[in-house]
Design a protein around this motif. Structure first.
Motif, short mmCIF file in Angstrom:
data_model
loop_
_atom_site.label_atom_id
_atom_site.label_comp_id
_atom_site.label_asym_id
_atom_site.label_seq_id
_atom_site.Cartn_x
_atom_site.Cartn_y
_atom_site.Cartn_z
N CYS A 1 0.85 -1.19 0.00
CA CYS A 1 0.00 0.00 0.00
C CYS A 1 0.89 1.24 0.00
N HIS A 2 0.82 2.03 -1.05
CA HIS A 2 1.68 3.19 -1.24
C HIS A 2 0.84 4.46 -1.18
N VAL A 3 0.98 5.23 -0.13
CA VAL A 3 0.28 6.51 -0.02
C VAL A 3 1.11 7.58 -0.73
N THR A 4 0.47 8.31 -1.63
CA THR A 4 1.18 9.34 -2.41
C THR A 4 0.70 10.75 -2.12
N SER A 5 -0.46 10.90 -1.45
CA SER A 5 -0.99 12.25 -1.25
C SER A 5 -1.90 12.29 -0.04
N THR A 6 -1.75 13.33 0.78
CA THR A 6 -2.69 13.61 1.88
C THR A 6 -3.02 15.09 1.79
N VAL A 7 -4.28 15.41 1.47
CA VAL A 7 -4.70 16.81 1.29
C VAL A 7 -6.08 17.00 1.91
#
Length: 684
Positions: free
Chosen positions: A531-537
């Motif tokens: 699981c690769h998180v690329t963005s938190t906005v």
């Protein structure tokens, strides 16, 4: 009688002999997706003689939201803008010049950005219609919340922005009665007192163009006499609102380069001898002595440093000689001497001129050209291979000693250095020979830290580019516009541990500015590997909602609800929402929307949870996430906020949710001195 509810935005349009561009300008405001019930348009005819007033009246008859004001000519755009401000009722004000026009969704996006992030100024991306220059550096990516000290926002001082009207009224801001540079002091004061600045970069908001008849004020009022008062007020505004020190130097540098040295070089030689010597030179000299500190002096370019030195030392004739030959002297080349690079101006080391070498030192100003052509794993282990080229403009690459440097983000560290292997490259642009500017390096991330893997956290890649004793350190980045695919973004990988660590999960990624970094985390379970998180906005359309995006690899699309995004409190309370998955180029993309506004006050760790295997993976703190706030109707409209806390050893994203302390917030809003102590006092 005006309606009870004020509009969200007051669009103020100053108009003087603005045909035929005026019609599209006004209709672009009338056609905003925000809706005419949320907008008032105030168009001020400043004594036009070409039919502008009649066209405004015609448009006003078909649009109740358009209010037309006719007044005698004031001589500049500031007067009609002030007239509009005096009657504006909106929560926000947007200044729209009659030459230009808006993108249809511009105001909705800018208002949403300001509402979501509580910011006082919003910059919308500017687009040139016919070659007129527009700023670009600040619009590389969206910036929900920033300021003028950590962004390029201050490079654009035109007033074509969204301003919170309460800020304007609190500062009693109005435009001075100048024909040129009247908007720069206004925008500067707003910037320097704003509670945050936002940037909308993913939509073309504001279209600028030249008038067909060529009578733009920037062209017809371009002489030094039209600029002098506005420039003086720019310097005075910065000195008034920013304490002396590095922050003031950063802001003053912009005015020294653009409002002092630029016009001095381009416009002063065009003035009469008497005006140049008796009127303009003394004023420029006063600014150089009063506002160009040593900190500013070291930041500006050698041509500007030379001008400032001649101003300070009261050498009018030498200054005029330098200004008149500026274009010719700009191409005179450079000299490398004892690890420093000097501009070969005729005054350089001329005993008769006695100008210090420091005025010609270009070492820290020369462009460094880098290109990361390859970033890929080597074999099946933890060796990351990087290759590309790097060289310093104007300095021939001879016996290079370039090094790769890894530094952790967020705290002091000497950096981990690795020498690179020189590769031959051909036909690189720029002056000098750079055939030996190519590099390659293989970094074993399993042993990079003295035989062990890197500590958990985000590590940034730099290149220390060295040749002929000259050294420049820059971030390693891929070419602008390069596709964000597997070729330049290697998938994360589990790296075997050394004597002090267990295995770690290493994820290379490129930031919004295309710089290369590593996200290093302990290998907790299989979920963290896939699981690769690329963005938190924050969701700009719904305040208080966190959007987490990324992709899954190594497995088929999970069943609905198989993986959830969770907020976990120290008490054990858990709030979770499902991941929404769809196939994309990286595998299976996912997005989850967590309503943080419904969470009780406390510290909440954001994680991913696999319901079948019971595995948990932290959502990493990627940096860049700002705070947000909202109102809870169930709590009598009390405001609440959420903000990320500094990442701990786990490097997980942790949010604090709490009510806003109303007494403190109100005191800062109402008391300018308390505001300065509570907020701007931290700038020092």
């Amino acid at each position: 009688m005006p309606p009870a509810d004020p509009p969200r935005v007051s669009v103020i349009i100053p108009a003087y002999n603005s045909m035929p561009e005026l019609t599209r300008c006004v209709t672009s405001a009338m056609e905003q997706t925000l809706g005419l019930d949320m907008i008032e348009i105030i168009a001020v005819d400043d004594g036009s003689t070409d039919g502008t007033g009649a066209e405004l009246d015609r448009l006003g008859r078909s649009c109740p939201a358009l209010r037309v004001v006719h007044q005698t000519n004031s001589g500049g755009a500031g007067g009609p803008r002030n007239t509009g401000l005096d009657i504006a009722r909106g929560d926000y004000v947007f200044f729209l010049d009659s030459d230009d026009y808006l993108g249809p969704d511009a105001l909705r996006r800018m208002v949403a950005m300001a509402d979501e992030n509580g910011t006082d100024v919003v910059l919308g991306k500017m687009v040139s219609v016919d070659g007129r220059a527009v700023p670009t550096a600040v619009f590389q990516h969206n910036q929900p919340r920033t300021d003028v000290f950590s962004s390029h926002a201050y490079r654009t001082l035109g007033c074509w922005k969204l301003f919170r009207r309460s800020l304007i009224e609190r500062l009693h801001l109005r435009f001075p009665p100048y024909r040129n540079c009247e908007d720069k002091p206004f925008t500067a004061a707003a910037y320097l007192n704003a509670d945050g600045v936002s940037v909308v970069a993913d939509y073309d908001c504001y279209y600028v163009r030249n008038r067909q008849n060529g009578n733009n004020l920037t062209r017809t009022a371009a002489a030094l006499s039209h600029r002098l008062d506005g420039t003086r007020l720019c310097f005075e505004t910065v000195a008034r609102y920013v304490e002396p020190g590095p922050r003031q130097d950063r802001i003053m540098r912009r005015h020294v380069e653009w409002e002092l040295c630029g016009p001095l070089r381009a416009l002063l030689p065009q003035e009469s001898e008497q005006e140049a010597r008796e009127r303009f030179f003394p004023e420029f000299r006063r600014w150089a002595l009063s506002y160009v500190t040593e900190g500013v002096f070291q930041q500006i370019s050698p041509p500007d440093r030379l001008l400032i030195h001649l101003l300070r030392t009261d050498r009018y004739d030498d200054l005029m000689a330098v200004a008149r030959c500026a274009k010719e002297d700009a191409g005179r080349g450079y000299l490398v001497d004892k690890g420093r690079v000097y501009w070969c101006h005729p005054f350089f080391r001329d005993p008769a001129k006695a100008v210090p070498d420091d005025c010609f030192d270009a070492t820290d100003r020369l462009p460094v050209h880098t290109e990361l052509a390859e970033a890929a794993w080597q074999g099946d282990g933890g060796v990351l291979r990087l290759a590309g080229h790097a060289y310093i403009e104007h300095v021939a690459t001879v016996d290079p000693g370039t090094q790769l440097v890894l530094r952790p983000r967020g705290f002091p560290h000497p950096g981990i250095r690795r020498p690179v292997t020189v590769r031959t490259v051909r036909n690189l642009p720029g002056e000098g020979s750079h055939d030996k500017a190519g590099f390659s390096v293989a970094v074993d991330l399993g042993t990079a830290a003295g035989g062990d893997p890197l500590d958990p956290g985000v590590w940034e890649f730099f290149l220390d580019v060295r040749t002929q004793g000259v050294s420049r350190t820059v971030r390693l980045r891929r070419p602008c516009g390069d596709a964000r695919d597997a070729r330049t973004s290697p998938a994360q990988r589990v790296v075997a541990g050394g004597s002090r660590h267990q295995h770690t999960v290493v994820r290379p990624f490129f930031g919004p500015d295309d710089t290369l970094s590593l996200d290093v985390r302990p290998d907790r379970n299989q979920l963290s590997q896939t699981c690769h998180v690329t963005s938190t906005v924050w969701d700009v359309s719904a305040r208080g909602h966190l959007i987490v995006s990324g992709f899954l690899t190594g497995q088929a699309r999970p069943a609905p609800g198989a993986i959830t995004l969770c907020a976990e409190a120290a008490s054990g309370s858990v709030h979770e929402v499902p991941l929404h998955c769809s196939a994309d180029g990286n595998g299976t993309g996912f997005t989850a929307r967590l309503p943080v506004r419904t969470l009780p006050p406390g510290r909440w760790t954001i994680t991913l949870h696999a319901n079948e295997t019971k595995e948990t993976a932290d959502v990493p703190d990627l940096g860049g996430l700002t705070g947000t706030h909202w109102f809870r109707p169930s709590r009598l409209g009390r405001p609440y906020y959420a903000k990320p806390l500094p990442p701990g050893r786990r490097q997980a994203l942790v949010l604090r949710v709490a009510p806003v302390r109303l007494a403190t917030a109100l005191r800062r809003r109402l008391d300018p001195r308390g505001w300065a102590r509570g907020r701007w006092g931290r700038r020092g």
